[in-house]
Scaffold this motif. Structure first.
Motif, PDB file in Angstrom:
ATOM      1  N   ALA A 156      90.437  11.054  45.624  1.00  0.00           N
ATOM      2  CA  ALA A 156      91.233  12.004  44.844  1.00  0.00           C
ATOM      3  C   ALA A 156      91.200  13.383  45.489  1.00  0.00           C
ATOM      4  CB  ALA A 156      90.718  12.084  43.410  1.00  0.00           C
ATOM      5  N   LYS A 157      90.022  13.800  45.934  1.00  0.00           N
ATOM      6  CA  LYS A 157      89.902  15.100  46.610  1.00  0.00           C
ATOM      7  C   LYS A 157      90.751  15.134  47.874  1.00  0.00           C
ATOM      8  CE  LYS A 157      85.185  15.951  45.004  1.00  0.00           C
ATOM      9  NZ  LYS A 157      83.773  16.058  45.410  1.00  0.00           N
ATOM     10  N   GLU A 158      90.729  14.032  48.622  1.00  0.00           N
ATOM     11  CA  GLU A 158      91.520  13.959  49.851  1.00  0.00           C
ATOM     12  C   GLU A 158      93.011  14.016  49.546  1.00  0.00           C
ATOM     13  OE1 GLU A 158      92.225  10.891  53.549  1.00  0.00           O
ATOM     14  OE2 GLU A 158      90.294  10.849  52.506  1.00  0.00           O
ATOM     15  N   LYS A 159      93.428  13.310  48.504  1.00  0.00           N
ATOM     16  CA  LYS A 159      94.834  13.304  48.130  1.00  0.00           C
ATOM     17  C   LYS A 159      95.276  14.703  47.695  1.00  0.00           C
ATOM     18  CE  LYS A 159      97.464   9.773  46.261  1.00  0.00           C
ATOM     19  NZ  LYS A 159      97.769   8.750  45.248  1.00  0.00           N
ATOM     20  N   ILE A 160      94.441  15.384  46.918  1.00  0.00           N
ATOM     21  CA  ILE A 160      94.741  16.750  46.486  1.00  0.00           C
ATOM     22  C   ILE A 160      94.893  17.656  47.698  1.00  0.00           C
ATOM     23  CG2 ILE A 160      93.794  18.780  45.316  1.00  0.00           C
ATOM     24  CD1 ILE A 160      92.350  16.692  43.431  1.00  0.00           C
ATOM     25  N   ALA A 161      93.944  17.572  48.611  1.00  0.00           N
ATOM     26  CA  ALA A 161      93.958  18.440  49.801  1.00  0.00           C
ATOM     27  C   ALA A 161      95.196  18.213  50.659  1.00  0.00           C
ATOM     28  CB  ALA A 161      92.696  18.205  50.622  1.00  0.00           C
ATOM     29  N   ASN A 162      95.667  16.978  50.728  1.00  0.00           N
ATOM     30  CA  ASN A 162      96.801  16.663  51.584  1.00  0.00           C
ATOM     31  C   ASN A 162      98.157  16.845  50.912  1.00  0.00           C
ATOM     32  OD1 ASN A 162      95.501  15.917  54.067  1.00  0.00           O
ATOM     33  ND2 ASN A 162      94.720  14.135  52.971  1.00  0.00           N
ATOM     34  N   LYS A 163      98.213  16.783  49.586  1.00  0.00           N
ATOM     35  CA  LYS A 163      99.505  16.831  48.907  1.00  0.00           C
ATOM     36  C   LYS A 163      99.868  18.198  48.332  1.00  0.00           C
ATOM     37  CE  LYS A 163     100.860  12.250  47.936  1.00  0.00           C
ATOM     38  NZ  LYS A 163     101.670  11.488  47.003  1.00  0.00           N
ATOM     39  N   ILE A 164      98.887  19.044  48.080  1.00  0.00           N
ATOM     40  CA  ILE A 164      99.201  20.354  47.513  1.00  0.00           C
ATOM     41  C   ILE A 164      99.738  21.262  48.615  1.00  0.00           C
ATOM     42  CG2 ILE A 164      98.167  22.435  46.524  1.00  0.00           C
ATOM     43  CD1 ILE A 164      96.450  20.654  44.807  1.00  0.00           C
TER      44      ILE A 164
ATOM     45  N   VAL B 179      94.086  19.467  31.073  1.00  0.00           N
ATOM     46  CA  VAL B 179      92.739  18.991  30.761  1.00  0.00           C
ATOM     47  C   VAL B 179      92.814  17.480  30.552  1.00  0.00           C
ATOM     48  CG1 VAL B 179      90.802  19.179  29.160  1.00  0.00           C
ATOM     49  CG2 VAL B 179      92.205  21.194  29.663  1.00  0.00           C
ATOM     50  N   LYS B 180      91.924  16.761  31.228  1.00  0.00           N
ATOM     51  CA  LYS B 180      91.896  15.301  31.136  1.00  0.00           C
ATOM     52  C   LYS B 180      90.468  14.826  30.919  1.00  0.00           C
ATOM     53  CE  LYS B 180      96.219  14.322  32.461  1.00  0.00           C
ATOM     54  NZ  LYS B 180      97.169  13.564  31.705  1.00  0.00           N
ATOM     55  N   THR B 181      90.342  13.647  30.333  1.00  0.00           N
ATOM     56  CA  THR B 181      89.023  13.045  30.159  1.00  0.00           C
ATOM     57  C   THR B 181      88.776  12.025  31.260  1.00  0.00           C
ATOM     58  OG1 THR B 181      89.867  11.299  28.717  1.00  0.00           O
ATOM     59  CG2 THR B 181      89.079  13.305  27.656  1.00  0.00           C
ATOM     60  N   GLY B 182      87.519  11.846  31.599  1.00  0.00           N
ATOM     61  CA  GLY B 182      87.137  10.818  32.553  1.00  0.00           C
ATOM     62  C   GLY B 182      87.232  11.261  33.999  1.00  0.00           C
ATOM     63  N   ASN B 183      87.081  10.277  34.881  1.00  0.00           N
ATOM     64  CA  ASN B 183      87.127  10.521  36.317  1.00  0.00           C
ATOM     65  C   ASN B 183      88.564  10.481  36.817  1.00  0.00           C
ATOM     66  OD1 ASN B 183      84.297  10.621  36.508  1.00  0.00           O
ATOM     67  ND2 ASN B 183      84.172   8.413  36.691  1.00  0.00           N
ATOM     68  N   MET B 184      88.795  11.094  37.970  1.00  0.00           N
ATOM     69  CA  MET B 184      90.096  11.060  38.633  1.00  0.00           C
ATOM     70  C   MET B 184      89.927  10.395  39.983  1.00  0.00           C
ATOM     71  SD  MET B 184      92.765  12.619  37.267  1.00  0.00           S
ATOM     72  CE  MET B 184      92.772  13.099  35.564  1.00  0.00           C
ATOM     73  N   ASN B 185      90.742   9.368  40.240  1.00  0.00           N
ATOM     74  CA  ASN B 185      90.697   8.741  41.552  1.00  0.00           C
ATOM     75  C   ASN B 185      92.032   8.927  42.258  1.00  0.00           C
ATOM     76  OD1 ASN B 185      92.492   6.368  41.206  1.00  0.00           O
ATOM     77  ND2 ASN B 185      90.991   5.805  39.637  1.00  0.00           N
ATOM     78  N   GLY B 186      92.066   8.625  43.511  1.00  0.00           N
ATOM     79  CA  GLY B 186      93.260   8.831  44.317  1.00  0.00           C
ATOM     80  C   GLY B 186      94.023   7.567  44.628  1.00  0.00           C
ATOM     81  N   LYS B 187      93.819   6.520  43.839  1.00  0.00           N
ATOM     82  CA  LYS B 187      94.550   5.271  44.061  1.00  0.00           C
ATOM     83  C   LYS B 187      96.046   5.497  43.852  1.00  0.00           C
ATOM     84  CE  LYS B 187      90.715   2.418  42.482  1.00  0.00           C
ATOM     85  NZ  LYS B 187      90.233   1.513  41.441  1.00  0.00           N
ATOM     86  N   VAL B 188      96.846   4.553  44.273  1.00  0.00           N
ATOM     87  CA  VAL B 188      98.296   4.633  44.099  1.00  0.00           C
ATOM     88  C   VAL B 188      98.617   4.660  42.604  1.00  0.00           C
ATOM     89  CG1 VAL B 188     100.484   3.430  44.490  1.00  0.00           C
ATOM     90  CG2 VAL B 188      98.726   3.441  46.262  1.00  0.00           C
ATOM     91  N   ASN B 189      99.508   5.556  42.213  1.00  0.00           N
ATOM     92  CA  ASN B 189      99.939   5.710  40.822  1.00  0.00           C
ATOM     93  C   ASN B 189      98.781   6.001  39.865  1.00  0.00           C
ATOM     94  OD1 ASN B 189     102.674   5.269  41.453  1.00  0.00           O
ATOM     95  ND2 ASN B 189     102.366   3.066  41.360  1.00  0.00           N
ATOM     96  N   ALA B 190      97.773   6.692  40.351  1.00  0.00           N
ATOM     97  CA  ALA B 190      96.621   7.057  39.523  1.00  0.00           C
ATOM     98  C   ALA B 190      96.915   8.349  38.763  1.00  0.00           C
ATOM     99  CB  ALA B 190      95.386   7.232  40.417  1.00  0.00           C
TER     100      ALA B 190
END
Length: 99
Positions: A66-74, A12-23
């Motif tokens: 972030a969604k794209e990174k999740i889709a490609n890395k999982i 569980v995290k607060t705030g938004n999630m982005n897909g930047k490097v080392n995010a």
């Protein structure tokens, strides 16, 4: 429904999630990988167990990158075992099931 016990992991995290490097999303992806690969010790059963479902819940939103990174890395093998819940999805579930 088949009588099998399901073991969940959750982050569980607060705030938004982005897909930047080392995010934060990179940290989450590492935690998902660890969650599925490292067993935990269940005290009541006195044995090691493995999770079979992982939930990531955030108070903000997942950005498109972030969604794209999740889709490609999982790992595709884990498809259907990982749930990514953002603020909008959490509210949708509350409105649907909280009665």
């Amino acid at each position: 429904s088949f009588g099998n016990l399901r073991h969940f992991g959750m982050q569980v995290k607060t705030g938004n999630m982005n897909g930047k490097v080392n995010a934060d999303i990179d940290e989450i992806l590492g935690q998902i990988e660890d969650g599925f690969s490292i067993p935990y010790y269940e005290i009541s059963a006195n044995e090691k167990r493995r999770i079979n479902t992982f939930v990531v819940a955030i108070s903000g939103n997942f950005t498109n990158n972030a969604k794209e990174k999740i889709a490609n890395k999982i790992n595709p093998i884990l498809s259907g075992s990982i749930y990514m819940l953002d603020r909008d999805k959490i509210w949708e579930l509350i409105e649907r099931y909280w009665k």
